[in-house]
Design a protein around this motif. Structure first.
Motif, PDB file in Angstrom:
ATOM      1  N   MET A   1       1.042  -1.198  -0.042  1.00 53.20           N
ATOM      2  CA  MET A   1      -0.091  -0.119   0.127  1.00 53.20           C
ATOM      3  C   MET A   1       0.454   1.342  -0.004  1.00 53.20           C
ATOM      4  O   MET A   1       2.402   1.186   0.431  1.00 53.20           O
ATOM      5  CB  MET A   1      -0.863  -0.585   1.043  1.00 53.20           C
ATOM      6  N   ALA A   2       0.560   2.580  -0.759  1.00 53.86           N
ATOM      7  CA  ALA A   2       1.684   3.077  -1.052  1.00 53.86           C
ATOM      8  C   ALA A   2       1.306   4.371  -0.003  1.00 53.86           C
ATOM      9  O   ALA A   2       0.074   4.941   1.274  1.00 53.86           O
ATOM     10  CB  ALA A   2       1.228   4.262  -2.198  1.00 53.86           C
ATOM     11  N   TRP A   3       2.265   4.531   0.590  1.00 51.92           N
ATOM     12  CA  TRP A   3       2.243   6.235   1.583  1.00 51.92           C
ATOM     13  C   TRP A   3       1.286   7.169   0.950  1.00 51.92           C
ATOM     14  O   TRP A   3       1.370   7.650  -0.140  1.00 51.92           O
ATOM     15  CB  TRP A   3       3.505   6.440   2.120  1.00 51.92           C
ATOM     16  N   LEU A 293      13.672   4.349  -9.839  1.00 52.65           N
ATOM     17  CA  LEU A 293      13.181   4.251  -9.369  1.00 52.65           C
ATOM     18  C   LEU A 293      11.961   5.283  -9.127  1.00 52.65           C
ATOM     19  O   LEU A 293      12.236   6.363  -9.086  1.00 52.65           O
ATOM     20  CB  LEU A 293      13.270   4.071  -7.762  1.00 52.65           C
ATOM     21  N   ASN A 294      10.487   4.944  -9.157  1.00 52.57           N
ATOM     22  CA  ASN A 294       9.546   6.027  -8.776  1.00 52.57           C
ATOM     23  C   ASN A 294      10.262   6.340  -7.295  1.00 52.57           C
ATOM     24  O   ASN A 294       8.317   5.631  -6.619  1.00 52.57           O
ATOM     25  CB  ASN A 294       8.129   5.779  -9.819  1.00 52.57           C
ATOM     26  N   LEU A 295      10.235   7.559  -6.927  1.00 54.57           N
ATOM     27  CA  LEU A 295      10.267   7.864  -5.984  1.00 54.57           C
ATOM     28  C   LEU A 295       8.897   9.061  -4.602  1.00 54.57           C
ATOM     29  O   LEU A 295       9.065   9.166  -3.815  1.00 54.57           O
ATOM     30  CB  LEU A 295      11.890   8.012  -5.270  1.00 54.57           C
ATOM     31  N   SER A 296       8.516   9.090  -6.295  1.00 52.59           N
ATOM     32  CA  SER A 296       7.088  10.012  -5.746  1.00 52.59           C
ATOM     33  C   SER A 296       5.856   9.813  -5.507  1.00 52.59           C
ATOM     34  O   SER A 296       5.530  10.525  -4.694  1.00 52.59           O
ATOM     35  CB  SER A 296       7.541  10.815  -6.617  1.00 52.59           C
ATOM     36  N   ARG A 301       8.135   3.396   0.939  1.00 56.21           N
ATOM     37  CA  ARG A 301       8.355   4.605   1.815  1.00 56.21           C
ATOM     38  C   ARG A 301       9.043   3.932   3.218  1.00 56.21           C
ATOM     39  O   ARG A 301      10.496   5.189   3.503  1.00 56.21           O
ATOM     40  CB  ARG A 301       7.119   4.402   2.792  1.00 56.21           C
ATOM     41  N   ASN A 302      10.163   2.868   3.288  1.00 50.12           N
ATOM     42  CA  ASN A 302      10.806   2.531   4.471  1.00 50.12           C
ATOM     43  C   ASN A 302      12.036   2.396   3.538  1.00 50.12           C
ATOM     44  O   ASN A 302      12.940   0.938   3.229  1.00 50.12           O
ATOM     45  CB  ASN A 302      10.805   1.552   5.580  1.00 50.12           C
ATOM     46  N   TYR A 363      11.159  -2.993   5.138  1.00 50.97           N
ATOM     47  CA  TYR A 363      12.430  -1.861   4.599  1.00 50.97           C
ATOM     48  C   TYR A 363      11.756  -2.219   2.845  1.00 50.97           C
ATOM     49  O   TYR A 363      11.670  -3.053   1.668  1.00 50.97           O
ATOM     50  CB  TYR A 363      13.508  -1.696   4.420  1.00 50.97           C
ATOM     51  N   ASP A 364      11.219  -0.741   1.965  1.00 53.31           N
ATOM     52  CA  ASP A 364      10.583  -0.845   0.707  1.00 53.31           C
ATOM     53  C   ASP A 364      11.848  -0.735  -0.233  1.00 53.31           C
ATOM     54  O   ASP A 364      11.531  -1.295  -1.206  1.00 53.31           O
ATOM     55  CB  ASP A 364       9.623   0.444   0.769  1.00 53.31           C
TER      56      ASP A 364
END
Length: 443
Positions: A1-3, A293-296, A301-302, A363-364
């Protein structure tokens, strides 16, 4: 699940827990409710934190790093994000109430740990605030080691917040099976210890008390009240005659300011110019990582930086909706973790020949810069790769940066673990003496 949706709920199947009653998982302070396939986390700490904000300057950037002892599912740390405060939440390992695992599922910084007779894996003068709500710190036992450890961890001028027993001992604590009997003595003993530590009481309101550590010990020495040694080998953390190492800037300026440990020369062999160049390099590197990586979008998150240096990677990642656990290998000569905390970031010491103090699949993103070269002649590549595989979540990603021959060996180990990975050039192109291994796991 996304932040940020994961702050409020998590898949029940992701966490190793016994069957839950539909009503709630645990008693105060963190009731977690089960709704179908979901665990729903509480939002009831807002009133408490707002009350605390009237006693501690949570707004304005003076408090940036906090330690929450006995954190539950990190609801306190979650709410402090609204104030721009980054909280390291710690709790004991408990298979019936996997609190730290639940906190990490929420996307909140947390580690397995407890305040005890051993030092926590954080540097001296780390945290702007240490918080303990209902964790029953027995301040008059173990020769005052609990309180001495809190004193060690607090920055000069930092705040210690203690809520619930024995504060305001006349209040009934039925939920904790405590009575008023004996609590007057407990609070008096606690007050005596903090007096010896030269802390000053800032406020007491209801079941919350706040003390502040001095910025130096000049007045204490003049009053001849300084507790220099106790009946153990551990002594009071002494402070220089000015603010220890120099005052930090308020957040967010402290992220890019020169850390006092470097500016004052306390950390030997680390010129200011080296630190500035390191920050510029990591900004460039993280921009390049976005190619893969799509960081946005909140998918990650982790994040863990397994060899954090000055914290440049975490600083460059701060513009994205992530938090970074900065790990400084314990076997390095250069101890930079104190610098990382002075930047308003958090982290821990770690020997990568041992298991990290966390649950599986928490961790992600794992970032390993030079880690395998560092441990090549000790525990070696296979052991570290197994530990990374344990920590990394399904759907997570790993970025491994190292010498080309090392990266190819890591690639072989990754293939045996059925990681989907590829070796690519760095941001500097094919002539760079380093290569990258990029791995993105299936969800």
């Amino acid at each position: 699940m996304a932040w940020p949706a994961r702050r409020d709920r998590a898949w029940y199947a992701n966490v190793e827990l016994p069957p839950l009653a539909p009503a709630k998982l645990a008693g105060p302070p963190d009731p977690v409710r089960a709704r179908g396939d979901w665990l729903v986390f509480p939002k009831g700490v807002g009133t408490y934190v707002e009350q605390l904000a009237g006693m501690v300057p949570l707004r304005g950037g003076e408090v940036r790093t906090a330690l929450d002892v006995g954190c539950g599912v990190a609801s306190f740390g979650d709410y402090l994000l609204n104030y721009g405060i980054l909280t390291m939440s710690i709790d004991r390992r408990n298979r019936h109430k996997a609190q730290v695992q639940l906190a990490l599922e929420r996307g909140l910084p947390a580690m397995i740990g407890a305040l005890g007779v051993r030092r926590l894996p954080y540097p001296t003068r780390s945290f702007d605030m240490v918080h303990c709500a209902g964790c029953l710190v027995p301040g008059n036992s173990h020769d005052e080691l609990y309180m001495l450890e809190i004193d060690r961890l607090l920055r000069p001028g930092g705040y210690w917040v203690l809520a619930m027993p024995p504060i305001s001992w006349k209040t009934q604590y039925d939920d904790l099976n405590r009575t008023a009997k004996g609590m007057p003595g407990e609070q008096l003993a606690l007050e005596e210890i903090v007096k010896k530590l030269c802390w000053s009481k800032v406020s007491e309101n209801g079941t919350i008390a706040v003390w502040r550590k001095p910025i130096n010990h000049i007045q204490c020495e003049q009053d001849a009240k300084l507790l220099r040694y106790v009946n153990t080998s551990m002594c009071l953390t002494r402070l220089p005659r000015d603010i220890a190492g120099g005052a930090v800037e308020k957040w967010p300026e402290r992220l890019t300011a020169i850390p006092p440990r470097i500016a004052s020369g306390e950390t030997k062999g680390m010129p200011i110019q080296t630190y500035k160049l390191d920050s510029l390099d990591w900004k460039k590197r993280v921009d390049f990582y976005r190619t893969y990586l799509n960081l946005s979008d909140g998918s990650y998150r982790n994040v863990m930086d397994m060899n954090a240096g000055f914290g440049g990677f975490a600083a460059a990642m701060s513009e994205y909706p992530v938090w970074v656990m900065n790990v400084v290998p314990a076997n390095l000569t250069d101890n930079t973790l104190g610098i990382i905390y002075e930047r308003g970031l958090i982290g821990t010491y770690m020997d990568w020949c041992e298991s990290f103090s966390t649950y599986p699949r928490t961790y992600d993103v794992l970032h390993a810069n030079g880690v395998f070269s560092l441990y090549m002649d000790t525990c070696g590549i296979p052991y570290i790769m197994l530990e990374m595989d344990r920590i990394l979540r399904p759907g997570g990603a790993a970025i491994i940066r190292d010498a080309p021959d090392v990266v190819h060996k890591v690639k072989d180990a990754a293939d045996r673990l059925h990681w989907h990975s590829e070796i690519v050039d760095t941001e500097n192109g094919g002539l760079d003496p380093e290569k990258l291994l990029i791995s993105q796991q299936e969800g």
